[in-house]
Every structure is written in C-alpha cells, then in structure tokens.
Design a protein around this motif. Structure first.
Motif, PDB file in Angstrom:
ATOM      1  N   ALA A 138      36.704 -25.797 -37.955  1.00  0.00           N
ATOM      2  CA  ALA A 138      36.816 -25.340 -38.468  1.00  0.00           C
ATOM      3  C   ALA A 138      36.044 -24.792 -40.299  1.00  0.00           C
ATOM      4  CB  ALA A 138      37.655 -26.873 -39.929  1.00  0.00           C
ATOM      5  N   LEU A 139      34.793 -25.322 -40.204  1.00  0.00           N
ATOM      6  CA  LEU A 139      34.114 -25.106 -41.001  1.00  0.00           C
ATOM      7  C   LEU A 139      33.335 -23.866 -40.866  1.00  0.00           C
ATOM      8  CD1 LEU A 139      31.625 -28.809 -41.925  1.00  0.00           C
ATOM      9  CD2 LEU A 139      33.135 -27.570 -43.047  1.00  0.00           C
ATOM     10  N   PHE A 140      32.435 -23.284 -39.440  1.00  0.00           N
ATOM     11  CA  PHE A 140      32.706 -22.214 -39.072  1.00  0.00           C
ATOM     12  C   PHE A 140      33.349 -21.038 -39.235  1.00  0.00           C
ATOM     13  CE2 PHE A 140      29.424 -24.808 -36.923  1.00  0.00           C
ATOM     14  CZ  PHE A 140      28.239 -22.973 -36.680  1.00  0.00           C
ATOM     15  N   LEU A 141      34.575 -21.588 -39.463  1.00  0.00           N
ATOM     16  CA  LEU A 141      35.781 -20.426 -39.447  1.00  0.00           C
ATOM     17  C   LEU A 141      36.098 -19.735 -40.975  1.00  0.00           C
ATOM     18  CD1 LEU A 141      39.042 -22.068 -37.258  1.00  0.00           C
ATOM     19  CD2 LEU A 141      37.841 -19.305 -36.967  1.00  0.00           C
ATOM     20  N   ALA A 142      35.430 -21.224 -41.715  1.00  0.00           N
ATOM     21  CA  ALA A 142      35.319 -20.971 -43.243  1.00  0.00           C
ATOM     22  C   ALA A 142      33.958 -20.810 -43.727  1.00  0.00           C
ATOM     23  CB  ALA A 142      35.359 -22.450 -44.273  1.00  0.00           C
ATOM     24  N   TYR A 143      33.557 -20.652 -42.630  1.00  0.00           N
ATOM     25  CA  TYR A 143      32.322 -20.040 -43.651  1.00  0.00           C
ATOM     26  C   TYR A 143      32.763 -18.227 -43.148  1.00  0.00           C
ATOM     27  CZ  TYR A 143      27.506 -17.417 -42.833  1.00  0.00           C
ATOM     28  OH  TYR A 143      26.316 -16.959 -43.060  1.00  0.00           O
ATOM     29  N   ALA A 144      33.313 -18.107 -42.332  1.00  0.00           N
ATOM     30  CA  ALA A 144      33.641 -16.671 -41.719  1.00  0.00           C
ATOM     31  C   ALA A 144      34.383 -15.751 -42.879  1.00  0.00           C
ATOM     32  CB  ALA A 144      34.389 -16.641 -40.187  1.00  0.00           C
ATOM     33  N   ILE A 145      35.266 -16.933 -43.451  1.00  0.00           N
ATOM     34  CA  ILE A 145      36.969 -16.294 -44.525  1.00  0.00           C
ATOM     35  C   ILE A 145      36.059 -16.012 -45.920  1.00  0.00           C
ATOM     36  CG2 ILE A 145      38.933 -16.559 -45.319  1.00  0.00           C
ATOM     37  CD1 ILE A 145      39.408 -18.063 -43.243  1.00  0.00           C
ATOM     38  N   PHE A 146      34.609 -17.551 -46.231  1.00  0.00           N
ATOM     39  CA  PHE A 146      34.370 -17.251 -47.502  1.00  0.00           C
ATOM     40  C   PHE A 146      32.951 -17.203 -47.446  1.00  0.00           C
ATOM     41  CE2 PHE A 146      37.999 -20.533 -47.239  1.00  0.00           C
ATOM     42  CZ  PHE A 146      39.123 -19.374 -47.858  1.00  0.00           C
ATOM     43  N   LEU A 150      29.341 -16.953 -51.166  1.00  0.00           N
ATOM     44  CA  LEU A 150      27.797 -18.114 -50.327  1.00  0.00           C
ATOM     45  C   LEU A 150      26.246 -17.669 -51.150  1.00  0.00           C
ATOM     46  CD1 LEU A 150      28.077 -19.570 -47.126  1.00  0.00           C
ATOM     47  CD2 LEU A 150      28.676 -20.552 -49.919  1.00  0.00           C
ATOM     48  N   PRO A 151      25.355 -18.082 -51.284  1.00  0.00           N
ATOM     49  CA  PRO A 151      24.327 -17.055 -51.726  1.00  0.00           C
ATOM     50  C   PRO A 151      23.766 -15.875 -51.188  1.00  0.00           C
ATOM     51  CG  PRO A 151      24.399 -19.242 -52.280  1.00  0.00           C
ATOM     52  CD  PRO A 151      25.848 -19.271 -51.199  1.00  0.00           C
ATOM     53  N   GLY A 152      22.845 -14.974 -51.286  1.00  0.00           N
ATOM     54  CA  GLY A 152      22.389 -14.300 -50.478  1.00  0.00           C
ATOM     55  C   GLY A 152      21.772 -14.292 -48.776  1.00  0.00           C
ATOM     56  N   SER A 153      20.812 -15.065 -49.548  1.00  0.00           N
ATOM     57  CA  SER A 153      20.003 -15.785 -47.784  1.00  0.00           C
ATOM     58  C   SER A 153      21.542 -16.172 -47.272  1.00  0.00           C
ATOM     59  CB  SER A 153      18.745 -16.940 -48.190  1.00  0.00           C
ATOM     60  OG  SER A 153      19.949 -18.058 -48.790  1.00  0.00           O
ATOM     61  N   ILE A 154      22.724 -16.666 -47.336  1.00  0.00           N
ATOM     62  CA  ILE A 154      23.114 -17.250 -46.273  1.00  0.00           C
ATOM     63  C   ILE A 154      24.875 -16.480 -46.070  1.00  0.00           C
ATOM     64  CG2 ILE A 154      21.875 -19.207 -46.718  1.00  0.00           C
ATOM     65  CD1 ILE A 154      24.254 -20.587 -47.679  1.00  0.00           C
ATOM     66  N   ALA A 155      24.682 -15.654 -46.968  1.00  0.00           N
ATOM     67  CA  ALA A 155      25.724 -15.210 -46.791  1.00  0.00           C
ATOM     68  C   ALA A 155      26.527 -14.598 -46.321  1.00  0.00           C
ATOM     69  CB  ALA A 155      26.291 -14.198 -48.345  1.00  0.00           C
ATOM     70  N   SER A 156      27.786 -14.236 -45.674  1.00  0.00           N
ATOM     71  CA  SER A 156      28.108 -12.796 -45.004  1.00  0.00           C
ATOM     72  C   SER A 156      29.059 -12.149 -44.938  1.00  0.00           C
ATOM     73  CB  SER A 156      28.891 -13.663 -43.783  1.00  0.00           C
ATOM     74  OG  SER A 156      30.402 -14.732 -44.479  1.00  0.00           O
ATOM     75  N   LYS A 157      30.147 -11.741 -45.119  1.00  0.00           N
ATOM     76  CA  LYS A 157      30.754 -10.154 -44.975  1.00  0.00           C
ATOM     77  C   LYS A 157      31.947 -11.011 -45.995  1.00  0.00           C
ATOM     78  CE  LYS A 157      33.911  -6.391 -43.473  1.00  0.00           C
ATOM     79  NZ  LYS A 157      34.914  -7.430 -43.567  1.00  0.00           N
ATOM     80  N   GLN A 422      30.454 -12.779 -34.871  1.00  0.00           N
ATOM     81  CA  GLN A 422      31.357 -12.173 -36.122  1.00  0.00           C
ATOM     82  C   GLN A 422      30.436 -11.929 -37.168  1.00  0.00           C
ATOM     83  OE1 GLN A 422      35.318 -13.162 -36.915  1.00  0.00           O
ATOM     84  NE2 GLN A 422      35.559 -11.678 -36.992  1.00  0.00           N
ATOM     85  N   THR A 423      29.759 -12.563 -37.458  1.00  0.00           N
ATOM     86  CA  THR A 423      28.526 -13.452 -38.682  1.00  0.00           C
ATOM     87  C   THR A 423      27.311 -12.750 -38.831  1.00  0.00           C
ATOM     88  OG1 THR A 423      27.965 -15.453 -39.061  1.00  0.00           O
ATOM     89  CG2 THR A 423      30.650 -14.667 -39.772  1.00  0.00           C
ATOM     90  N   GLY A 424      26.926 -13.239 -37.419  1.00  0.00           N
ATOM     91  CA  GLY A 424      25.101 -12.537 -37.979  1.00  0.00           C
ATOM     92  C   GLY A 424      24.398 -13.869 -38.321  1.00  0.00           C
ATOM     93  N   ILE A 425      25.583 -15.074 -38.483  1.00  0.00           N
ATOM     94  CA  ILE A 425      24.609 -16.480 -38.866  1.00  0.00           C
ATOM     95  C   ILE A 425      23.404 -17.172 -37.804  1.00  0.00           C
ATOM     96  CG2 ILE A 425      26.588 -18.001 -38.409  1.00  0.00           C
ATOM     97  CD1 ILE A 425      25.782 -19.465 -40.858  1.00  0.00           C
ATOM     98  N   ILE A 470      23.543 -21.868 -29.213  1.00  0.00           N
ATOM     99  CA  ILE A 470      23.708 -20.342 -29.837  1.00  0.00           C
ATOM    100  C   ILE A 470      22.820 -20.054 -30.964  1.00  0.00           C
ATOM    101  CG2 ILE A 470      25.597 -19.196 -30.803  1.00  0.00           C
ATOM    102  CD1 ILE A 470      25.949 -18.667 -27.960  1.00  0.00           C
ATOM    103  N   MET A 471      22.656 -21.059 -31.438  1.00  0.00           N
ATOM    104  CA  MET A 471      21.310 -21.581 -32.306  1.00  0.00           C
ATOM    105  C   MET A 471      20.332 -21.642 -32.743  1.00  0.00           C
ATOM    106  SD  MET A 471      24.234 -20.965 -34.692  1.00  0.00           S
ATOM    107  CE  MET A 471      23.998 -21.386 -36.491  1.00  0.00           C
ATOM    108  N   ALA A 472      20.125 -22.750 -30.973  1.00  0.00           N
ATOM    109  CA  ALA A 472      18.592 -22.309 -31.151  1.00  0.00           C
ATOM    110  C   ALA A 472      17.792 -22.398 -30.260  1.00  0.00           C
ATOM    111  CB  ALA A 472      18.607 -24.210 -31.680  1.00  0.00           C
ATOM    112  N   VAL A 473      18.575 -21.411 -29.283  1.00  0.00           N
ATOM    113  CA  VAL A 473      17.406 -21.000 -28.301  1.00  0.00           C
ATOM    114  C   VAL A 473      16.107 -19.851 -28.873  1.00  0.00           C
ATOM    115  CG1 VAL A 473      17.540 -19.842 -26.462  1.00  0.00           C
ATOM    116  CG2 VAL A 473      18.644 -22.071 -25.929  1.00  0.00           C
TER     117      VAL A 473
END
Length: 632
Positions: A138-146, A150-157, A422-425, A470-473
């Motif tokens: 749910a947190l990842f989905l919320a990040y994709a939507i909103f 967020l601040p520029g360094s961690i923002a997505s579209k 999708q977001t490039g996080i 996905i995140m650490a490799v």
C-alpha cells in the motif's frame, strides 16, 4: 439458524475448496505440459483460482463466533469470490489490440475490474501472509499516486488510477509480472512434488536415513535434524513448514537426549531455514533469481552447492560443540542405514532424476512434472509404499493449498516491483544507499542485512528477496560485485529473518513444538545460523561464487571460509576439541578477521594461526583423556 446450519455450510465449502484445489493442480500440470495459454491469459487465471481458494479456505470470520456472524462472514467471502471471477473474466478476455484502448486507455469497467483484483489480492495477502506485506504494498502504491507531492530528491511523476491499473493489471509488469510467473509455473509444480514426497512416505524415509547416518554420534538427533532438513528443506518451499514437519520428530528426541528445550528449537530452526539454500530446488527464490538475472537455473544450482555445504557444515560444527559442552552422547539404538535403504532406496530415484535434468538445463517446469510422476511411479513399484487413489488426491489438494501463500505473496510483491519500475525509485534508493554507506562494501552489506531482517519480520522469504533484489542489488553491482554474486548475497541474507530476533518465525514455530521461550529459541537459532552472515560476506570479498577459469580462487575461498567458520565457532563457544583459554579465543577472533582481507600473506598467517590453535586444542583434549583414564 443453528449450529447444524453452520456445520453444513462449513462442510460444503470444505468440499468445494478440496475440489477447487485438486482442479488447480490438474490445470497447472496441463499448462506445464502444453503451454497452450499465453502469459496474459494464464497468469490471471492462476491468480484468480488462487484467490478463490484463499477466500474458501481462510474465512473472514472463523468458527467460534455466533452462527449469524459466521454465516455473514461466509456470505461476504462468497461475494468476494464472485467479484474475483467477474473481474478475472474481464481481464482474461481483454483485447490488447483494441484501437480504443490504444488511443484512450482503459474504460471504467476495465478500471473497476483491475481495482477489484488489486484490493482482493491485498485482502488475500492479509489472510495468508499478514498485514505487514499489505502495508508495504500500500505504501508503494501511495508513492506511485502521490509521489509528486514529495521533496524533489525522492519525488516521482504521480500517476493516475487509470495509469496504475493499466500498468499493474493490463500488462506483465506488475501483479502479473515475473514474480507471479515463477510462482504460477515452476514453484507450484515443485511444491506439488514436495506434497507427493510427504504423502508417499518419502519424507519419512529421508528422516529415517538421517537418523541412521548421524544418530549414533555425539548429539545424534541434532545432527540428524540438520541432515534431514538439508534433504527436505529445499523441496518444502518453506522454512516454517520444514521446521514443523521434521521438528515434530527431532525436537522431542533432542530434548530426551539432554539438549535444553531452547537449544533443540534453535537447532531445528537453523537447520530448516538452511534447507531453502540447498540444491536442487532451494525453495522459490532461486527460480525468481534465474528469471531476474537471465542466468540458467542449472548454473545457479551449481554455484550454490559449495556455499550450501559450508552452511550445513557450520551448523553441524556448532551442534557438535554444543553437544560436547553438555557432555551428550549419541543414541543407544539406531536403525542400520542398510535396512533403511533397503526399504526406501526407490525414493532416491526421483531426486537423482530431477537433479540430473536440472543440471542438463531442461525446462524446470517439465522437470518438476517429471519428478511428480517419478515419485508416484517409485511409490507404486514397492508394495509397502503404494498409495491409494484417495492419498493421490490428497497430495494434489495439499500441493495446491501449500502453494497459496507463495502465489499470493508473489502477486503482491509484483506491486512493489511494478512501482519501482514505473516510478524509477530503484535508482534513487541505490543513490541513497551509496550515500548512507559512504560507498564502502562493508557498509552496504550491513545495511542490506538490517533491511533483510526488518523486511523478513512481516514478509515471506521469497517476497523479501524480490523486494531487496530490486532495491539493493544495483548498489552491490555498482561496487564491483558480480550480478550472480549480488543476487546470491541478497538471497542468503533474506533467509536470516527466520532465525534472527526479535521476530524469528522458524524459531518461534520450533519453540511451540519444544514448549519453550520463543525469544530464547531465536537467540539459539541465530547463533547456530551464523553461516547466513559469514558466507554472504565471503561471496562479496572472495571467489566463493564459482566462475569458469577461477578454480584456484574458488578453492582458496572455500579454505578461507572454513577457517572463518572454525575461528568464529571456537571464539563464540569457547571450545573446539576441549575448552579454549581466553587468549586462544581472542587470537581466533583476530584470525577470523584476517580471512576477510585481500592480502594473501595476512590470509595465510591467520589460517596458520587457526590451524595451530586447533591442533594444540586437540592435543590438550587427548592429554585430558589420558589423565582421566589414569585417575580412573
């Protein structure tokens, strides 16, 4: 509405669930053989079947409540099942070539279908895996939507609901992506193979063989537990399932021999968790690794053999030292291995067959189906192991039921993977990890290990590996670690949550069998499972991952790893052949760190020191024995 009404409703739904589970196994085998259905059709059908089974077998309201409340809960479950069937039909019949879809995107009906699947997948995840994974998704989905807020360094579209549903449902990038593809294909078949091993009696044969081989030695039941878990763990698909299966027999025997309850639980948990890194199957994660890396599974299997043997060697060493410290002996009576093999040698044939076929790079799905057929044929060849039709269908049912949490977890993990893509996080996380670690490999490994333990508190191992990989490799590869080595490191560290306090699920399951403190059991399991931390370090800093043309580096890495294991074991336990003086323990600790540097001379000095201390300790042990005999 009476209690008989509740029982009648429950019995009917249990029967329907059993038929649905058997039908799912039949469908999976058919698809594995024919491959008639394309991915956009097969994966939604598989997931919908799995979700329907979850809502049938895990009711919203369990029995024990009033009849009216229970029946109301079951009505909600049935409505959810109907919604799943309707939404899945729309998704399966979706026309990807429709010009309106290509121009205008999804219709309201398509969006509703996608949202139903996403919401009910999260509810099924809550019922099978737990709330933590639901929150993460749910947190990842919320990040994709909103993310645009967020601040520029961690923002997505910032994506619309239509874009989210289109990406995660009407493509093979999200829920129906690579994790679910592996779970719906090869993992399901090998879980079914594991179910057949249990119902045919092959599992009992491996346990009996382990006791025959190790039972007579010091701390025999504990060593037998390690061997049995190595044999069965990779096929069970779950460290917890392995703990419960083998632990029901081994833990009481360890306690009877003289091990403390928490020690018996810790030994079983550490050994059962190790089964997930033992070839030929290695649970579900290794197949996901093959998909992510594009490396043939046969190659992953080959490079995993030596690290797995080192892990179980490490666990056996701790078990032996623990038995010596407690003054334990072996079992008085054990069945001869020749007798056990005479009764069950035919169960070895399917394992040899699937190992050979996997090494020959045959399709893992077809290898798994071949293994299922082979275990059934092997069982029918001997009179004492023949199974009835009802037992066969029980195996088909159990295979499907055991696969439910894996498929659901992989479907939800697909949400995380999809959002990252999708977001490039993922790139932003890599940059953050590199900045936090200062660009040092040691620091990155430590941060990944901490993340693995935290994620593992609420996620199954396979899901934790998918998220971490996905995140650490990328962080590891950026520091010069090879792609396969990086994935192996993350895969191994993802196992640690089963044995690391404060929430160590395998240790907690073993504690329930041993009737002891879960936390004390977790501490013992953590100590016994040091290989999960030692060996990934050696993967990063040495040539422990075998590569063609690097045979000398590989052999040196094995020797250094053995030295590191012995040094840490002696330092922690305070003994090898006999009790170690404090100075020797300190020197062993220094020698252990000498194994981790890139200077051959320092490695050689450290290794020589370990050998000398070990030989002197063995000599001191012999002198103690002579003095004891003279006194007697």
């Amino acid at each position: 509405m009476t209690e008989s009404t509740t029982r009648w409703c429950s019995d009917k739904l249990v029967l329907i669930a059993a038929l649905a589970a058997i039908s799912l196994s039949v469908f999976q085998i058919w698809q594995g053989i024919t491959a008639d259905l394309s991915a956009p059709v097969f994966r939604p059908i598989h997931l919908s079947w799995v979700l329907i089974l979850v809502f049938l077998t895990l009711p919203l309201i369990k029995q024990g409540q009033s009849t009216a409340i229970y029946l109301m809960g079951r009505c909600i479950d049935i409505l959810c099942i109907a919604a799943i069937a309707w939404a899945s039909y729309n998704i399966v019949s979706f026309d990807y070539d429709d010009i309106m879809f290509l121009m205008d995107g999804l219709t309201s009906l398509d969006q509703l279908s996608g949202l139903i699947i996403m919401v009910l997948l999260l509810e099924a995840t809550r019922r099978t895996v737990g709330m933590v994974m639901v929150v993460i998704a749910a947190l990842f989905l919320a990040y994709a939507i909103f993310g645009n807020y967020l601040p520029g360094s961690i923002a997505s579209k910032g994506f619309s609901i239509e874009e989210i549903v289109r990406f995660h449902i009407f493509s093979t990038n999200g829920i129906y992506g690579a994790p679910l593809a592996i779970a719906a294909g090869v993992v399901f078949i090998f879980v079914l193979f594991g179910a057949f091993l249990q119902v045919t009696g092959a599992g009992k044969f491996f346990i009996d063989a382990s006791f025959s081989l190790a039972g007579k030695y010091r701390g025999g039941p504990a060593k037998a537990s390690v061997l049995a878990s190595a044999a069965l763990g990779s096929i069970s698909g779950s460290a917890i399932a392995n703990t419960v299966t083998t632990g029901a027999l081994t833990i009481p025997m360890m306690k009877k021999l003289g091990y403390k309850s928490e020690q018996a639980a810790g030994i079983e948990a550490a050994a059962s968790t190790g089964g997930q890194i033992m070839p030929p199957v290695m649970g579900a994660g290794a197949f996901v690794m093959a998909q992510f890396t594009g490396i043939p599974y046969s190659e992953i299997l080959l490079v995993s053999i030596a690290p797995a043997i080192l892990y179980f060697g490490c666990t056996l060493l701790y078990v032996h030292l623990m038995a010596c410290k407690l003054g334990l002996k072996g079992m008085d009576v054990t069945e001869k291995i020749t007798v056990v093999l005479k009764d069950g040698w035919h169960f070895l044939v399917p394992l040899i067959l699937i190992t050979s076929l996997l090494l020959m790079s045959y399709s893992p799905i077809l290898v798994g189906i071949t293994g299922c057929v082979a275990i059934l044929v092997a069982a029918m060849c001997r009179k004492h192991s023949r199974i009835t039709v009802s037992v066969f269908f029980e195996g088909m049912k159990e295979g499907a039921i055991l696969a439910l949490p894996i498929s659901v977890a992989c479907g939800t993990a697909g949400i995380v993977v999809g959002v990252v893509g999708q977001t490039g996080i993922g790139l932003q996380f890599t940059q953050f990890l590199m900045a936090l670690s200062g660009g040092y490999l040691w620091s990155v490994l430590g941060l990944i290990a901490i993340a693995a333990v935290i994620l593992g508190m609420g996620l199954p191992v396979t899901a934790a590996y998918i998220v971490l990989s996905i995140m650490a490799v990328p962080s590891l590869t950026e520091l010069g670690v090879g792609l396969l080595a990086a994935h192996m490191i993350v895969f191994w560290l993802s196992q640690t949550s089963n044995v690391t306090p404060p929430i160590a699920l395998a240790a907690f399951a073993a504690a329930g069998i041993a009737n002891t403190s879960p936390m004390k059991s977790a501490v013992q399991a953590f100590k016994l499972a040091q290989g999960f931390f030692i060996i990934p370090i050696m993967m990063a800093f040495s040539g422990l991952i075998w590569m063609e043309g690097k045979n000398v580096d590989f052999i040196v890495a094995i020797v250094l790893t053995v030295g590191l294991i012995v040094a840490f074991a002696g330092c922690i336990e305070g003994r090898l052949a006999t009790k170690l003086p404090m100075l020797s323990r300190m020197l062993l600790l220094v020698s252990a760190f000498a194994m981790l540097v890139h200077y051959p001379y320092i490695n050689a000095i450290g290794l020589a020191l370990i050998v000398v201390i070990t030989l002197l300790n063995i000599r001191a042990s012999k002198n103690e024995s002579v003095l004891t005999q003279e006194v007697i």
